[in-house]
Scaffold this motif. Structure first.
Motif, short mmCIF file in Angstrom:
data_model
loop_
_atom_site.label_atom_id
_atom_site.label_comp_id
_atom_site.label_asym_id
_atom_site.label_seq_id
_atom_site.Cartn_x
_atom_site.Cartn_y
_atom_site.Cartn_z
N GLU A 66 -29.68 -4.60 25.40
CA GLU A 66 -29.40 -5.79 26.19
C GLU A 66 -27.90 -6.09 26.32
OE1 GLU A 66 -32.70 -5.34 24.05
OE2 GLU A 66 -31.58 -6.95 23.06
N ASN B 249 -24.31 -6.96 35.93
CA ASN B 249 -23.52 -8.05 36.51
C ASN B 249 -22.31 -7.55 37.30
OD1 ASN B 249 -25.22 -10.10 35.68
ND2 ASN B 249 -24.16 -10.35 33.73
N LEU C 89 -26.67 -5.56 30.44
CA LEU C 89 -26.45 -6.77 31.24
C LEU C 89 -25.05 -6.81 31.87
CD1 LEU C 89 -27.43 -9.40 32.42
CD2 LEU C 89 -26.82 -10.52 30.25
N ASP D 198 -34.16 -13.35 33.61
CA ASP D 198 -33.65 -14.40 32.72
C ASP D 198 -32.85 -13.86 31.55
OD1 ASP D 198 -35.63 -13.25 31.17
OD2 ASP D 198 -36.85 -15.06 30.99
N GLY D 199 -32.53 -12.59 31.54
CA GLY D 199 -31.73 -12.00 30.47
C GLY D 199 -32.55 -11.55 29.27
N SER D 200 -33.82 -11.92 29.24
CA SER D 200 -34.67 -11.56 28.11
C SER D 200 -35.23 -10.15 28.30
CB SER D 200 -35.82 -12.55 27.97
OG SER D 200 -36.80 -12.31 28.98
N THR E 18 -31.82 -8.76 35.31
CA THR E 18 -30.89 -8.83 34.17
C THR E 18 -31.18 -7.75 33.13
OG1 THR E 18 -32.29 -10.51 33.16
CG2 THR E 18 -30.40 -11.28 34.45
N GLN E 19 -32.41 -7.27 33.09
CA GLN E 19 -32.79 -6.21 32.15
C GLN E 19 -33.88 -5.35 32.78
OE1 GLN E 19 -31.12 -5.62 29.44
NE2 GLN E 19 -30.02 -7.55 29.23
#
Length: 182
Positions: free
Chosen positions: A170, A178, A174, A62-64, A96-97
């Motif tokens: 982050e 991607n 990311l 979720d990018g967190s 994502t991380q």
């Protein structure tokens, strides 16, 4: 004599009229080998771990950087040489991380991180040496990380060795992850 003659004729007829099920080369079907595409996301660490240990990789989707899910564990043998530790994420997972945890062995010496390689669907991104600091940072409560040497040193609090972790930068990591999806 007549029997020998008939036997000889039958043998010759059998030889010349034997049924062969041959196909011409033009009628043969060409079978193409099936190309197998590995759709799993892989993270490979190039590390020097001097004593046997277990390393883990946490990831989020979720990018967190809220790393609450179960990590992927890999055991490593102690060695003075660089060894590859490969983590394969579950099918269908696109992270994502990442957080890299470097060992549970209380007797572990400094660990050296030489490289981190991310791979997905034939695309690859490699972080080596001093540029590792652009993508990963030490959890200062647990360790120090010298990007010029790759040395990760565990912090000792009240006589207890902490378990070293590197967290992502982050904003830098990311976009690199991607790029692998393209």
């Amino acid at each position: 004599m007549r029997t020998k003659f008939l036997t000889s004729v039958l043998v010759l007829l059998g030889i010349f009229s034997s049924c062969k099920n041959e196909k011409s080369l033009d009628s043969l079907e060409v079978v193409q080998p099936e190309v197998i595409v590995d759709n799993s996301f892989k993270v490979t660490l190039g590390v020097i771990v001097k004593k046997e240990d277990n390393l883990s990789l946490f990831f989020t989707e979720d990018g967190s950087i809220d790393f609450k899910g179960e990590p992927i564990w890999q055991g490593v043998k102690g060695s003075e040489s660089v060894q590859q530790v490969v983590y394969t994420l579950p099918d269908g997972v696109f992270p994502t991380q990442f957080r890299l945890d470097f060992g549970m062995n209380k007797e572990q010496e400094d660990i050296v991180l030489k490289s981190v390689v991310l791979e997905y669907k034939g695309n690859k991104r490699e972080f080596i040496g001093a540029n590792l600091v652009d993508f990963f940072r030490a959890d200062e409560n647990k360790c120090t990380f010298n990007p010029s040497t790759g040395v990760i040193t565990a912090v000792v609090k009240d006589g207890v060795r902490q378990y070293p972790s590197l967290y992502p930068h982050e904003a830098n990591l990311l976009p690199e992850i991607n790029k692998l999806a393209k």
